[in-house]
Design a protein around this motif. Structure first.
Motif, PDB file in Angstrom:
ATOM      1  N   ILE A 141       0.639  -1.216   0.550  1.00  0.00           N
ATOM      2  CA  ILE A 141      -0.029  -0.083  -0.448  1.00  0.00           C
ATOM      3  C   ILE A 141       0.795   1.439  -0.202  1.00  0.00           C
ATOM      4  O   ILE A 141       0.885   2.306  -0.824  1.00  0.00           O
ATOM      5  CB  ILE A 141      -1.170  -0.162   1.475  1.00  0.00           C
ATOM      6  CG1 ILE A 141      -1.871  -1.608   0.889  1.00  0.00           C
ATOM      7  CG2 ILE A 141      -1.952   0.812   1.484  1.00  0.00           C
ATOM      8  CD1 ILE A 141      -2.437  -0.771  -0.278  1.00  0.00           C
TER       9      ILE A 141
ATOM     10  N   ILE B  58       1.559   2.074  -3.685  1.00  0.00           N
ATOM     11  CA  ILE B  58       0.496   2.520  -4.267  1.00  0.00           C
ATOM     12  C   ILE B  58       0.162   4.256  -4.186  1.00  0.00           C
ATOM     13  O   ILE B  58       0.567   4.667  -4.395  1.00  0.00           O
ATOM     14  CB  ILE B  58      -0.728   1.684  -4.175  1.00  0.00           C
ATOM     15  CG1 ILE B  58      -0.518   0.268  -4.362  1.00  0.00           C
ATOM     16  CG2 ILE B  58      -2.120   2.348  -5.033  1.00  0.00           C
ATOM     17  CD1 ILE B  58      -2.011  -0.240  -3.921  1.00  0.00           C
ATOM     18  N   LEU B  59       0.563   4.507  -2.322  1.00  0.00           N
ATOM     19  CA  LEU B  59       0.487   5.477  -1.912  1.00  0.00           C
ATOM     20  C   LEU B  59       1.422   6.266  -2.449  1.00  0.00           C
ATOM     21  O   LEU B  59       0.955   7.858  -2.713  1.00  0.00           O
ATOM     22  CB  LEU B  59       0.423   5.833  -0.554  1.00  0.00           C
ATOM     23  CG  LEU B  59      -0.611   4.872  -0.265  1.00  0.00           C
ATOM     24  CD1 LEU B  59      -0.910   5.206   1.523  1.00  0.00           C
ATOM     25  CD2 LEU B  59      -2.159   5.458  -0.836  1.00  0.00           C
ATOM     26  N   ARG B  60       3.100   6.407  -3.146  1.00  0.00           N
ATOM     27  CA  ARG B  60       3.658   7.265  -2.683  1.00  0.00           C
ATOM     28  C   ARG B  60       2.947   7.941  -4.549  1.00  0.00           C
ATOM     29  O   ARG B  60       3.939   8.383  -4.716  1.00  0.00           O
ATOM     30  CB  ARG B  60       4.821   6.280  -3.213  1.00  0.00           C
ATOM     31  CG  ARG B  60       6.179   6.954  -3.173  1.00  0.00           C
ATOM     32  CD  ARG B  60       6.968   5.870  -2.449  1.00  0.00           C
ATOM     33  NE  ARG B  60       7.791   4.495  -3.214  1.00  0.00           N
ATOM     34  CZ  ARG B  60       8.216   3.949  -3.231  1.00  0.00           C
ATOM     35  NH1 ARG B  60       8.796   3.273  -2.093  1.00  0.00           N
ATOM     36  NH2 ARG B  60       8.364   2.494  -3.628  1.00  0.00           N
TER      37      ARG B  60
ATOM     38  N   GLU C 152       0.264   9.860  -5.012  1.00  0.00           N
ATOM     39  CA  GLU C 152       1.153  11.116  -4.086  1.00  0.00           C
ATOM     40  C   GLU C 152       1.723  12.093  -5.469  1.00  0.00           C
ATOM     41  O   GLU C 152       0.876  13.097  -6.081  1.00  0.00           O
ATOM     42  CB  GLU C 152       2.112  11.328  -3.391  1.00  0.00           C
ATOM     43  CG  GLU C 152       2.167  11.065  -1.788  1.00  0.00           C
ATOM     44  CD  GLU C 152       1.657  11.837  -1.324  1.00  0.00           C
ATOM     45  OE1 GLU C 152       1.189  13.463  -1.767  1.00  0.00           O
ATOM     46  OE2 GLU C 152       1.486  11.848  -0.284  1.00  0.00           O
ATOM     47  N   LEU C 153       1.746  11.393  -6.693  1.00  0.00           N
ATOM     48  CA  LEU C 153       2.771  12.304  -8.248  1.00  0.00           C
ATOM     49  C   LEU C 153       1.786  12.777  -8.454  1.00  0.00           C
ATOM     50  O   LEU C 153       1.405  13.052  -9.569  1.00  0.00           O
ATOM     51  CB  LEU C 153       3.939  11.652  -8.614  1.00  0.00           C
ATOM     52  CG  LEU C 153       4.609  11.212  -7.551  1.00  0.00           C
ATOM     53  CD1 LEU C 153       5.598  10.145  -8.067  1.00  0.00           C
ATOM     54  CD2 LEU C 153       5.428  12.710  -7.249  1.00  0.00           C
TER      55      LEU C 153
ATOM     56  N   LEU D  78      -7.295  12.854  -9.100  1.00  0.00           N
ATOM     57  CA  LEU D  78      -7.977  12.212  -8.769  1.00  0.00           C
ATOM     58  C   LEU D  78      -8.784  10.700  -9.472  1.00  0.00           C
ATOM     59  O   LEU D  78      -9.087  10.067  -8.852  1.00  0.00           O
ATOM     60  CB  LEU D  78     -10.008  12.597  -7.940  1.00  0.00           C
ATOM     61  CG  LEU D  78     -10.868  11.359  -7.418  1.00  0.00           C
ATOM     62  CD1 LEU D  78      -9.920  11.219  -5.801  1.00  0.00           C
ATOM     63  CD2 LEU D  78     -12.005  11.990  -7.003  1.00  0.00           C
TER      64      LEU D  78
ATOM     65  N   LEU E 171      -7.600   6.961  -8.896  1.00  0.00           N
ATOM     66  CA  LEU E 171      -9.202   6.302  -8.337  1.00  0.00           C
ATOM     67  C   LEU E 171      -8.677   4.318  -9.578  1.00  0.00           C
ATOM     68  O   LEU E 171      -8.810   3.397  -8.455  1.00  0.00           O
ATOM     69  CB  LEU E 171     -10.031   6.272  -8.557  1.00  0.00           C
ATOM     70  CG  LEU E 171     -10.966   7.324  -7.287  1.00  0.00           C
ATOM     71  CD1 LEU E 171     -12.692   8.120  -8.043  1.00  0.00           C
ATOM     72  CD2 LEU E 171     -11.177   6.559  -6.623  1.00  0.00           C
TER      73      LEU E 171
ATOM     74  N   PHE F  62      -5.636   3.137  -7.488  1.00  0.00           N
ATOM     75  CA  PHE F  62      -6.785   2.968  -6.435  1.00  0.00           C
ATOM     76  C   PHE F  62      -6.223   1.161  -6.227  1.00  0.00           C
ATOM     77  O   PHE F  62      -6.649   0.351  -6.034  1.00  0.00           O
ATOM     78  CB  PHE F  62      -6.909   2.838  -5.623  1.00  0.00           C
ATOM     79  CG  PHE F  62      -6.874   4.452  -5.151  1.00  0.00           C
ATOM     80  CD1 PHE F  62      -5.167   4.472  -4.639  1.00  0.00           C
ATOM     81  CD2 PHE F  62      -7.470   5.962  -4.295  1.00  0.00           C
ATOM     82  CE1 PHE F  62      -4.447   5.021  -3.421  1.00  0.00           C
ATOM     83  CE2 PHE F  62      -6.604   7.047  -3.917  1.00  0.00           C
ATOM     84  CZ  PHE F  62      -4.966   6.805  -3.884  1.00  0.00           C
TER      85      PHE F  62
END
Lengths: 210, 557
Positions: A158, A161-163, A166-167, A171, A175, A178
Motif C-alpha cells: 500500500i 501505491i500511495l507513493r 502522491e504524484l 482524482l 482511483l 487504487f
C-alpha cells in the motif's frame, strides 16, 4: 498507456510486487509469533482454575487491543538504541508491524486452538483439523492488516501505491491506480481463500477415509 | 598669521561645540573590543591572577591562550570532522573569533543534547553548534548578539510534487524529527506527522520514497542539495519558522566580559563581511548574512551599544507554550509518582494549553468516530444485506460486487480512497476526515455483516421453502440469526477507528502523536492511548453483547 489509464512509473508493478512480499513477510512473522503465544494461552486456558481465568482475561485484552494503536505503542515505547545483554533489540519497522499484529493473531489462535483441542478430546479429528483452514484465513487477514505499516514508513504494497498516487494530481487517475492495487490484493486474497477451501475439502476427505 | 587663527577658530569652533554638547560620544565596537581585550590581557599578565579561583572567563582565555569552542562533528557544512581535520561554518567562525582575540581555538565535540550541559559544566567557553536562539533557551545560556546565522524550517519533496504553500499540505504526511519547534506549526495546518528520532535519516527516507515530504532546518538540507542526484530529484517547497542562531556562553558568574567581547566581535564580523566570507567559503546560504551586514553598517548600529539596541538585533524565537492553569499540580503529581515509584511519568498533554486542547479534541473526536463507525456499519450491513438478498439481480449483483471489492481492499487503501473522494467533494476539514473514516469503516465492516445477513436470509428461505413457513418477515429473522456476525463486525469497526488518523482524522492517536512531536513523555502518552482504546473497545464489546442477546431473544420468540 491509454488515455484513460494514468501514467505510472515504469517500475511500479515490480515495486508493488516487492511491497506485497513485505506484506506476506509481516503476516508470516505475526502468525509464527501468534501461533507460539496463542497455543500457550489456549493450553493454559483449558487447564482452568485461576491460571486459566487469567489466561482468558489476557486473551480478552489482546482481542480488544487495536492493531494500529499497538503499532504506535511499540514504536514509541521501545528506544531505538534498546539492548538486551549487549545485543540491540529495537525492532525494525517490519518487525514492529508484525509484533503489533501478534495480539490479534495470538488471541485468534488461542480461541481456535482451544476449540480444536476440545474437538480432539471429544474424538472429532475433522473438527480439530478445522484449525488449519482457520489459521490460513487468519494469515490472509494479517496480510491485509499489514498495510498499516504504511503509516510508520514500512515500504509494503500500500505504501508503494500511495507513493505513486502522491504524484498524480487528478482524482480519476488516483482511483484507477487504487483499483489496480485492489486487483493485486484481491487476487491474492481470493487465491488464499480458494486455497483454504481446497484445504478444507482435502481434510474432509482425509477424515472421511480415516 | 592672525587671519589664519581666526579662520581655524571659525571652522573648528562649531565642531568643537558640537562634540562638547554630547554627553558621551558613541564608541566604535572595534575600540570597545580592543579596550576589553587589553584590560583582560593586562589582568592575565598580573602575577597570580591566573591562579585565582573563579577567574573571569575572558581573563582565563588569555591565561591559557586558548578559546575552548564546542562544535558539532556530524552536521555537514557547519560542523564536520574527518580525522583531525575539522571544517564547516561554525568551526571557521570559532577560528575567526579565536584569531580576533589572539588565542588558539581548541575544539570539543558537542551535539544537540550536550551543548548546553557542557557549557554549564565549564568544559567549553563558547558553543557554536547550530543552536537556535529561542526564549526557552534564554534562561539556560547567555546568547551572543548579533546572531551569527539564521535558519528556517523548509519543506523538501520531489520536484514532481506540487506543493507551494500551507493549503497544499492539508492531509499530507510530513516526516519530521521529534522535538522540532516547528512541528506544532505544521500540525496546525492539518498535516499528519511521521516522527523520526534523528534528522540524519530524513534524506534517505525521501530517497527511498518512504517520505513524500520532509521538514527540517534549511541548514541541514543545504549539504544534501550540494549532491547532484538529490538536487535533481528534490526541491525546497517553502520555508517557515525562521530561527536566529546564536553562539552562547554559560550563564554563570564571570562570563559577562567574555560575552561582551563576543558580542562586539560578532558585530564587527557582520559589518566587515567576515561572516559572509566564511559562509561563502563553506557554500551555505548567505541571504541572512547579507541583510545583517547592511544592518551593522548603519551608523546607528555600528556603535559599542549596537548589540543591545532592539532596533539592530533580532529577538529570540518565541518557543514558549502557554501553560494550563493546572500545570503546576500536574508537575507536582509527576514528581510525587517518581518519588514513590521511581517511574518517570510525563504527562505533556495536561501541561500546555495547545497540548491540552489537542488532547480534549482527540478524545471527543475518537468517541464521535467510534459512534459514527458503529452507526455506519449497522446501516451498511442492513442496506447491503437487503440488497444482496433482493430478488432483482440489478440490486443483488452490484451489492455482491461491492462486497467483494471491499473485502479485497486493505483497510488503509479503503480509507485513503474514501478520503480522496470526500476531499474532491468537500473542502478538507477535520469533520470531513472523520466522516470519510466513519463511512470507510462502515462500508468495510458493513459489507461483511451484510453478507452474513444475506447468507442467513438464504438459509431461512430454504427452510421456509422446505417447511412451508411464511416468507414475509424473514429479513428480521435473518438479522437475528446473523447477530453474532453483525456484533463481531461492529467490534471490528470500533477497533479500526484509530487507523483513521492515517487520513488526518484528528482522533486521539493523531492528537497524541502531534503532542509528542513537540513535547516529551512518549512512553506515558502511548501507554495512556493504549489503555483508552482498549477501554473503549471493551465498552463496545459489552454493548454489542447486549445487542446480540436482544437479537437472539428476538429470534427465539
Amino acid at each position: 498507456m491509454t488515455a484513460w489509464f494514468p501514467r505510472i512509473s515504469d517500475d511500479f508493478v515490480l515495486q508493488l510486487l516487492l511491497g506485497m512480499t513485505v506484506n506476506f513477510q509481516i503476516a508470516a512473522l505475526a502468525l509464527v509469533f501468534g501461533l507460539a503465544l496463542g497455543a500457550l494461552f489456549a493450553w493454559v486456558r483449558l487447564a482452568g482454575g485461576v491460571v486459566g481465568g487469567a489466561a482468558a482475561a489476557v486473551i480478552g485484552l489482546m482481542r480488544a487491543a487495536p492493531t494500529f494503536v499497538v503499532m504506535f505503542f511499540l514504536l514509541n515505547i521501545i528506544p531505538r538504541d534498546a539492548t538486551l545483554f549487549g545485543v540491540g533489540v529495537a525492532p525494525s519497522g517490519i518487525m514492529t508491524v508484525a509484533l503489533s499484529l501478534v495480539p490479534y493473531s495470538a488471541s485468534y489462535v488461542a480461541d481456535n486452538g482451544a476449540e480444536a483441542l476440545k474437538q480432539l478430546r471429544a474424538g472429532s479429528t475433522l473438527g480439530a483439523l478445522q484449525f488449519l483452514p482457520n489459521v490460513t484465513r487468519a494469515f490472509f487477514v494479517l496480510v491485509m492488516s499489514s498495510s498499516a505499516g504504511a503509516a510508520i514508513g514500512v515500504t509494503e504494497g500500500i505504501a508503494v501505491i500511495l507513493r505513486e498516487a502522491e504524484l498524480m494530481p487528478a482524482l480519476g487517475d488516483k482511483l484507477v491506480l487504487f483499483a489496480v492495487g485492489i486487483v493485486f490484493f484481491g487476487v491474492t486474497l481470493q487465491a488464499g481463500f480458494a486455497l483454504m477451501r481446497l484445504l478444507q475439502r482435502r481434510l474432509g476427505r482425509l477424515a472421511t477415509r480415516g | 598669521m592672525g587671519r589664519t587663527r581666526v579662520f581655524l577658530l571659525a571652522r573648528c569652533l562649531p565642531l568643537l561645540l558640537s562634540v562638547l554638547a554630547l554627553p558621551t560620544r558613541a564608541e566604535t565596537p572595534d575600540a570597545a573590543l580592543a579596550g576589553l581585550i587589553a584590560d583582560a590581557r593586562a589582568e592575565a599578565a598580573t602575577p597570580g591572577a591566573c591562579a585565582q579561583p573563579n577567574v573571569d572567563r575572558l581573563v582565563r582565555i588569555f591565561c591559557e591562550n586558548r578559546l575552548r569552542a564546542g562544535v558539532r562533528e556530524y552536521y555537514p557544512l557547519f560542523g564536520a570532522r574527518e580525522g583531525q581535520t575539522r571544517s564547516g561554518y561554525d568551526v571557521d567562525v570559532a577560528r575567526a573569533l579565536a584569531g580576533r582575540l589572539g588565542v588558539e581555538p581548541v575544539f570539543t565535540r558537542v551535539n544537540a543534547a550536550t551543548r548546553i550541559p557542557l557549557l554549564g559544566e565549564d568544559r567549553i567557553d563558547v558553543v557554536l553548534a547550530t543552536m537556535g536562539h529561542n526564549t526557552q533557551r534564554d534562561g539556560q545560556v547567555r546568547f551572543i548578539r548579533p546572531h551569527y546565522y539564521q535558519s528556517e524550517t523548509i519543506l523538501v519533496g520531489p520536484r514532481a510534487l506540487t506543493v507551494k504553500d500551507w493549503p497544499d499540505i492539508a492531509s499530507r504526511t510530513i516526516c519530521v524529527t521529534i522535538g522540532s519547534g516547528s512541528n506544532a506549526q505544521i500540525v496546525s495546518h492539518n498535516a499528519r506527522l511521521m516522527l523520526f528520532d534523528e534528522a540524519g535519516v530524513l534524506p534517505d527516507r525521501l530517497k527511498d520514497e518512504t517520505c513524500a515530504l520532509a521538514a527540517q532546518d534549511d541548514s541541514f538540507f543545504a549539504f544534501y542539495f550540494t549532491e547532484p542526484d538529490f538536487e535533481r530529484r528534490f526541491e525546497r517547497k517553502f520555508g517557515f519558522a525562521q530561527v536566529p542562531w546564536g553562539m552562547a556562553v554559560a550563564r554563570s558568574a564571570g562570563t559577562d566580559r567574555l560575552a561582551r567581547a563576543l558580542d562586539l566581535a560578532s558585530q564587527i564580523f557582520h559589518r566587515d563581511g567576515v561572516f559572509l566570507d566564511i559562509a561563502r567559503k563553506n557554500r551555505i546560504g548567505t541571504g541572512f548574512l547579507e541583510r545583517q551586514q547592511a544592518v551593522w553598517q548603519r551608523p546607528t548600529c555600528n556603535t559599542d551599544a549596537g548589540s543591545r539596541d532592539p532596533a539592530c538585533v533580532l529577538p529570540a524565537f518565541n518557543a514558549d507554550l502557554q501553560p494550563t492553569p493546572f500545570a503546576g499540580r500536574v508537575v507536582a503529581f509527576e514528581d510525587w509518582v517518581e518519588a514513590r515509584t521511581g517511574i518517570d511519568l510525563a504527562l505533556p498533554m495536561f501541561k500546555t494549553v495547545p497540548a491540552w486542547s489537542l488532547f480534549k479534541a482527540g478524545i471527543a473526536n475518537s468517541l464521535i468516530l467510534v459512534v459514527g463507525a458503529l452507526a455506519a456499519t449497522l446501516v451498511f450491513a442492513l442496506v447491503l444485506g437487503a440488497a444482496q438478498s433482493a430478488g432483482s439481480p440489478l440490486l443483488r449483483w452490484p451489492a455482491r460486487s461491492l462486497t467483494v471489492v471491499l473485502q479485497s481492499s486493505p483497510v488503509v487503501l479503503t480509507l485513503v480512497i474514501a478520503a480522496a473522494v470526500a476531499q474532491a467533494i468537500f473542502a478538507y476539514s477535520s469533520a470531513v476526515a472523520i466522516g470519510a473514516a466513519a463511512v470507510a469503516l462502515g462500508l468495510m465492516n458493513g459489507s461483511n455483516a451484510g453478507q452474513a445477513i444475506a447468507e442467513a436470509m438464504h438459509t431461512l428461505r430454504s427452510e421456509a421453502g422446505t417447511r412451508g413457513a411464511a416468507a414475509h418477515g424473514l429479513f428480521g429473522h435473518a438479522i437475528s440469526r446473523s447477530a453474532t456476525q453483525i456484533v463481531s463486525f461492529l467490534i471490528n469497526a470500533a477497533k479500526g477507528t484509530p487507523i483513521a488518523s492515517f487520513i488526518g482524522a484528528p482522533e486521539l492517536l493523531s492528537a497524541l502523536t502531534d503532542i509528542t512531536s513537540f513535547a516529551s513523555g512518549r512512553a506515558t502518552t502511548y501507554s495512556m492511548l493504549l489503555v483508552f482504546y482498549i477501554a473503549v473497545v471493551a465498552i463496545v464489546v459489552w454493548l454489542c453483547g447486549r445487542l446480540r442477546d436482544w437479537l437472539e431473544r428476538r429470534q427465539a420468540s
